[in-house]
Design a protein around this motif. Sequence first.
Motif, PDB file in Angstrom:
ATOM      1  N   HIS A 164       0.585  -1.294   0.049  1.00 52.66           N
ATOM      2  CA  HIS A 164       0.184  -0.177   0.188  1.00 52.66           C
ATOM      3  C   HIS A 164       0.897   1.319   0.013  1.00 52.66           C
ATOM      4  O   HIS A 164       0.513   2.449  -0.405  1.00 52.66           O
ATOM      5  CB  HIS A 164      -1.061   0.134   1.017  1.00 52.66           C
ATOM      6  CG  HIS A 164      -1.876  -0.939   0.904  1.00 52.66           C
ATOM      7  ND1 HIS A 164      -2.287  -2.165   1.628  1.00 52.66           N
ATOM      8  CD2 HIS A 164      -3.072  -0.629   0.061  1.00 52.66           C
ATOM      9  CE1 HIS A 164      -3.386  -2.539   1.378  1.00 52.66           C
ATOM     10  NE2 HIS A 164      -3.831  -1.763   0.535  1.00 52.66           N
ATOM     11  N   VAL A 167       0.976   4.025  -3.125  1.00 51.67           N
ATOM     12  CA  VAL A 167      -0.201   5.045  -3.130  1.00 51.67           C
ATOM     13  C   VAL A 167       0.173   6.297  -2.567  1.00 51.67           C
ATOM     14  O   VAL A 167      -0.473   7.336  -2.671  1.00 51.67           O
ATOM     15  CB  VAL A 167      -1.658   4.580  -2.703  1.00 51.67           C
ATOM     16  CG1 VAL A 167      -2.085   3.290  -3.240  1.00 51.67           C
ATOM     17  CG2 VAL A 167      -1.751   4.623  -1.208  1.00 51.67           C
ATOM     18  N   LYS A 168       1.036   6.316  -1.778  1.00 49.29           N
ATOM     19  CA  LYS A 168       1.532   7.572  -0.867  1.00 49.29           C
ATOM     20  C   LYS A 168       2.175   8.615  -1.715  1.00 49.29           C
ATOM     21  O   LYS A 168       1.961   9.524  -1.683  1.00 49.29           O
ATOM     22  CB  LYS A 168       2.393   7.110   0.399  1.00 49.29           C
ATOM     23  CG  LYS A 168       1.591   5.948   1.104  1.00 49.29           C
ATOM     24  CD  LYS A 168       0.588   6.801   1.879  1.00 49.29           C
ATOM     25  CE  LYS A 168       0.976   7.595   3.035  1.00 49.29           C
ATOM     26  NZ  LYS A 168      -0.521   8.635   3.773  1.00 49.29           N
ATOM     27  N   LYS A 170       3.664  11.185  -4.404  1.00 47.08           N
ATOM     28  CA  LYS A 170       2.895  12.072  -5.441  1.00 47.08           C
ATOM     29  C   LYS A 170       4.192  12.784  -6.110  1.00 47.08           C
ATOM     30  O   LYS A 170       5.318  13.016  -5.710  1.00 47.08           O
ATOM     31  CB  LYS A 170       2.118  13.044  -4.780  1.00 47.08           C
ATOM     32  CG  LYS A 170       0.840  12.401  -3.807  1.00 47.08           C
ATOM     33  CD  LYS A 170      -0.031  11.695  -4.871  1.00 47.08           C
ATOM     34  CE  LYS A 170      -1.061  11.059  -4.247  1.00 47.08           C
ATOM     35  NZ  LYS A 170      -0.796  10.188  -3.059  1.00 47.08           N
ATOM     36  N   ASN A 194       0.386   2.764 -10.638  1.00 47.46           N
ATOM     37  CA  ASN A 194      -0.218   1.679  -9.833  1.00 47.46           C
ATOM     38  C   ASN A 194      -0.815   0.681 -10.738  1.00 47.46           C
ATOM     39  O   ASN A 194      -1.398   1.316 -11.849  1.00 47.46           O
ATOM     40  CB  ASN A 194      -1.190   2.117  -8.817  1.00 47.46           C
ATOM     41  CG  ASN A 194      -0.339   2.779  -7.756  1.00 47.46           C
ATOM     42  OD1 ASN A 194       0.767   2.544  -7.623  1.00 47.46           O
ATOM     43  ND2 ASN A 194      -1.106   3.787  -7.258  1.00 47.46           N
ATOM     44  N   HIS A 196      -3.090  -1.777  -9.390  1.00 49.28           N
ATOM     45  CA  HIS A 196      -4.391  -1.881  -8.605  1.00 49.28           C
ATOM     46  C   HIS A 196      -4.019  -1.377  -7.145  1.00 49.28           C
ATOM     47  O   HIS A 196      -2.912  -1.477  -6.800  1.00 49.28           O
ATOM     48  CB  HIS A 196      -5.032  -3.329  -8.283  1.00 49.28           C
ATOM     49  CG  HIS A 196      -5.063  -4.157  -9.592  1.00 49.28           C
ATOM     50  ND1 HIS A 196      -6.194  -3.808 -10.331  1.00 49.28           N
ATOM     51  CD2 HIS A 196      -4.299  -5.054 -10.366  1.00 49.28           C
ATOM     52  CE1 HIS A 196      -6.107  -4.592 -11.606  1.00 49.28           C
ATOM     53  NE2 HIS A 196      -4.980  -5.525 -11.441  1.00 49.28           N
ATOM     54  N   ASN A 197      -4.934  -0.676  -6.596  1.00 52.03           N
ATOM     55  CA  ASN A 197      -4.607  -0.020  -5.471  1.00 52.03           C
ATOM     56  C   ASN A 197      -5.104  -1.112  -4.298  1.00 52.03           C
ATOM     57  O   ASN A 197      -4.757  -1.252  -3.229  1.00 52.03           O
ATOM     58  CB  ASN A 197      -5.583   1.345  -4.952  1.00 52.03           C
ATOM     59  CG  ASN A 197      -5.007   2.420  -5.803  1.00 52.03           C
ATOM     60  OD1 ASN A 197      -3.876   2.455  -5.844  1.00 52.03           O
ATOM     61  ND2 ASN A 197      -5.838   3.305  -6.081  1.00 52.03           N
ATOM     62  N   ASP A 198      -6.066  -1.828  -4.655  1.00 54.17           N
ATOM     63  CA  ASP A 198      -6.452  -3.203  -3.594  1.00 54.17           C
ATOM     64  C   ASP A 198      -7.066  -4.390  -4.700  1.00 54.17           C
ATOM     65  O   ASP A 198      -7.933  -4.045  -5.222  1.00 54.17           O
ATOM     66  CB  ASP A 198      -7.609  -2.704  -2.822  1.00 54.17           C
ATOM     67  CG  ASP A 198      -8.054  -3.467  -1.490  1.00 54.17           C
ATOM     68  OD1 ASP A 198      -6.875  -4.641  -1.521  1.00 54.17           O
ATOM     69  OD2 ASP A 198      -8.815  -3.253  -0.725  1.00 54.17           O
ATOM     70  N   PRO A 200      -2.863  -4.255  -3.571  1.00 54.25           N
ATOM     71  CA  PRO A 200      -1.861  -3.266  -3.757  1.00 54.25           C
ATOM     72  C   PRO A 200      -0.855  -3.778  -4.695  1.00 54.25           C
ATOM     73  O   PRO A 200       0.343  -4.467  -4.334  1.00 54.25           O
ATOM     74  CB  PRO A 200      -1.261  -3.094  -2.200  1.00 54.25           C
ATOM     75  CG  PRO A 200      -1.482  -4.372  -1.465  1.00 54.25           C
ATOM     76  CD  PRO A 200      -2.791  -4.895  -2.047  1.00 54.25           C
ATOM     77  N   GLY A 202       1.631  -2.643  -7.345  1.00 51.15           N
ATOM     78  CA  GLY A 202       2.206  -1.308  -8.096  1.00 51.15           C
ATOM     79  C   GLY A 202       2.685  -1.828  -9.467  1.00 51.15           C
ATOM     80  O   GLY A 202       2.402  -2.822 -10.100  1.00 51.15           O
TER      81      GLY A 202
END
Length: 401
Positions: A164, A167-168, A170, A194, A196-198, A200, A202
Amino acid sequence: MEPTHAMWLYLNERMTGADIAGLSEWCERRGVRKLFVHLKQKGPYPEWQTERLERLFDVCEAAGIEAHALVSALQQHASGREELWFGDRDCYCVDAHGISSYDEPIAGRGYLLDPGKDEVVRGVAANCADLLRRFPRLRGIHLDFIRYYHYDSRLVIDAKSAGHWIVKPKPGDPIQLGLADGSATTYFVESVRNVHNDPPIGDELVLKRSFRYCFCGSCVAGFERFGGIPVPEELKGKTEETAGWLLEHRRAEWADYRASMITRTVAAVREAVREADPGAKLSATVWYNAPYGNELRGEPLTPGSDYDCFGQHWPAWAEHGLVDFLCPMDYWLGPDSFGEVVADQVRRTRGRLPIYAGVLHQPSEFELTEESFAEYEARALKAGAAGLCFFHYGTWSRLLD
């Protein structure tokens, strides 16, 4: 007529009198007549170094070899700030992101001096003159790192299993990479992708750092005075935005300004050297391309990149008599491109001074051997060079024994 060559030497505590005598004999066999002995700009010098220098001067004089002090003009390697020549942080270059070399030295040890500061220019010139006074048997000063540092660094990270966390970050976010020795380098997020985010899953994280110098406030103000070109008011005080505007809209003028800062440093050293010893020579190492080592990456030469990225206008140094000879670091090139690069360097100086084309012995696809060395030597001489410059004795002595 036999060619004459030059060579770098890192004198160390382990070298005995017999080693120094052997070095002299090696130089005589290989036609080396100029020896660049690496010396720090400011003392004190340990007793062993002074003693070995005197031995070296003895054997050089007996063999007709000129000993020159090799100094790193605008970069100081130090293990901490307490060792720095200049205590004022304003004497150190600031990059395109606003990060000072005083805070993040290159590789944790390389502090970059700002040639836009009068204190730096005077100090470097005075240090070179002091070396000639301290060691009167030196025949000259050889300037290494008489340029701006430049490298555009980009890290592409496989983030498939980053979890995860991916996703942090930027775009634009800083990420600092630290090492066990306490050194750290800041990178900036260029892009993040990414799958998929869930769950997770990347894809790719790209970090960048533009090691371009110097964008401190006084250098930007100096540029405005130099070219009569104002930086937009809304950018004042914003280093990254100002750097982006200069490189996009005023790149040529910015390159001219930076080159003028390096040239004035060379001119100041020239004057100081003449005052200390009117007979002493001044020489310098220069690069042929930026980034150097392009051929190892399969990239073509970029004409003018040495001027644009390093600020080295060395044809002008030759034209105005600021240096007595040049030693281009023509490393990591195949024999064909090596010959072409040397010929271009001779043309650019219009034969005003001798050129000693630099050759490096290091494992790579262009690693030199006893046999291929002869080809490089022949190509350099055919191109009009006075000879070669060996980097450095510790490696070449094992190859060409």
